[in-house]
Write a protein that holds these residues in place. Structure first.
Motif, PDB file in Angstrom:
ATOM      1  N   PHE A  43       8.131  34.615  58.029  1.00 42.80           N
ATOM      2  CA  PHE A  43       7.417  35.220  56.910  1.00 42.80           C
ATOM      3  C   PHE A  43       5.923  34.919  56.990  1.00 42.80           C
ATOM      4  N   ALA A  44       5.604  33.696  57.382  1.00 45.70           N
ATOM      5  CA  ALA A  44       4.201  33.325  57.522  1.00 45.70           C
ATOM      6  C   ALA A  44       3.529  34.152  58.612  1.00 45.70           C
ATOM      7  N   GLY A  45       4.234  34.390  59.712  1.00 47.69           N
ATOM      8  CA  GLY A  45       3.689  35.222  60.784  1.00 47.69           C
ATOM      9  C   GLY A  45       3.468  36.651  60.338  1.00 47.69           C
ATOM     10  N   TYR A  46       4.403  37.188  59.573  1.00 48.01           N
ATOM     11  CA  TYR A  46       4.261  38.561  59.074  1.00 48.01           C
ATOM     12  C   TYR A  46       3.063  38.695  58.153  1.00 48.01           C
ATOM     13  N   VAL A  47       2.951  37.798  57.189  1.00 45.28           N
ATOM     14  CA  VAL A  47       1.832  37.862  56.242  1.00 45.28           C
ATOM     15  C   VAL A  47       0.511  37.645  56.968  1.00 45.28           C
ATOM     16  N   SER A  48       0.492  36.735  57.917  1.00 42.41           N
ATOM     17  CA  SER A  48      -0.716  36.483  58.684  1.00 42.41           C
ATOM     18  C   SER A  48      -1.137  37.721  59.472  1.00 42.41           C
ATOM     19  N   ALA A  49      -0.169  38.403  60.081  1.00 37.85           N
ATOM     20  CA  ALA A  49      -0.484  39.614  60.840  1.00 37.85           C
ATOM     21  C   ALA A  49      -0.991  40.725  59.930  1.00 37.85           C
ATOM     22  N   ARG A  50      -0.415  40.862  58.758  1.00 31.52           N
ATOM     23  CA  ARG A  50      -0.866  41.908  57.824  1.00 31.52           C
ATOM     24  C   ARG A  50      -2.307  41.644  57.372  1.00 31.52           C
ATOM     25  N   VAL A  51      -2.597  40.416  57.026  1.00 29.44           N
ATOM     26  CA  VAL A  51      -3.962  40.087  56.603  1.00 29.44           C
ATOM     27  C   VAL A  51      -4.933  40.256  57.763  1.00 29.44           C
ATOM     28  N   TYR A  52      -4.508  39.872  58.958  1.00 26.80           N
ATOM     29  CA  TYR A  52      -5.351  40.002  60.146  1.00 26.80           C
ATOM     30  C   TYR A  52      -5.665  41.465  60.431  1.00 26.80           C
ATOM     31  N   LYS A  53      -4.682  42.339  60.279  1.00 23.63           N
ATOM     32  CA  LYS A  53      -4.903  43.767  60.529  1.00 23.63           C
ATOM     33  C   LYS A  53      -5.760  44.417  59.440  1.00 23.63           C
ATOM     34  N   ILE A  54      -5.671  43.901  58.218  1.00 28.24           N
ATOM     35  CA  ILE A  54      -6.519  44.431  57.143  1.00 28.24           C
ATOM     36  C   ILE A  54      -7.986  44.230  57.489  1.00 28.24           C
ATOM     37  N   TYR A  55      -8.285  43.106  58.128  1.00 29.43           N
ATOM     38  CA  TYR A  55      -9.664  42.822  58.522  1.00 29.43           C
ATOM     39  C   TYR A  55      -9.975  43.304  59.937  1.00 29.43           C
ATOM     40  N   ASN A  56      -9.205  44.287  60.410  1.00 26.93           N
ATOM     41  CA  ASN A  56      -9.415  44.959  61.695  1.00 26.93           C
ATOM     42  C   ASN A  56      -9.336  44.021  62.895  1.00 26.93           C
ATOM     43  N   GLY A  57      -8.423  43.097  62.854  1.00 23.81           N
ATOM     44  CA  GLY A  57      -8.192  42.230  64.002  1.00 23.81           C
ATOM     45  C   GLY A  57      -7.440  42.988  65.090  1.00 23.81           C
TER      46      GLY A  57
END
Length: 85
Positions: A43-57
């Motif tokens: 779950f932590a990986g999923y949320v981290s990836a979503r936040v990372y993609k929001i900031y165009n990572g």
């Protein structure tokens, strides 16, 4: 991470309320906490990836793996080393 700890606390609370974690079984809650902590890394990986993609990572897959594996592994290593002494 925060979502990992929050989901772990929620799951243990729900299990305890339904009676799956009996106070008569010593160490049952601690064991459940440790196992759920490891599983909630996804779950932590999923949320981290979503936040990372929001900031165009751009390296979101690497970010997911590092978040879901490194943080639980580092805590597990520290607990193992402390348990040796």
């Amino acid at each position: 991470s925060g979502i990992q700890l929050a989901m772990m606390a929620l799951a243990v609370t729900v299990f305890a309320c339904f009676g799956f974690l009996s106070p008569a079984h010593r160490g049952g809650m601690v064991q459940a906490l440790l196992v759920l902590y490891a599983f909630m890394g996804s779950f932590a990986g999923y949320v981290s990836a979503r936040v990372y993609k929001i900031y165009n990572g751009e390296a979101w897959k690497r970010n997911t793996l590092i978040t879901s594996l490194f943080f639980p592994a580092s805590v597990g290593t520290v607990v193992f080393i402390v348990n040796l002494f």
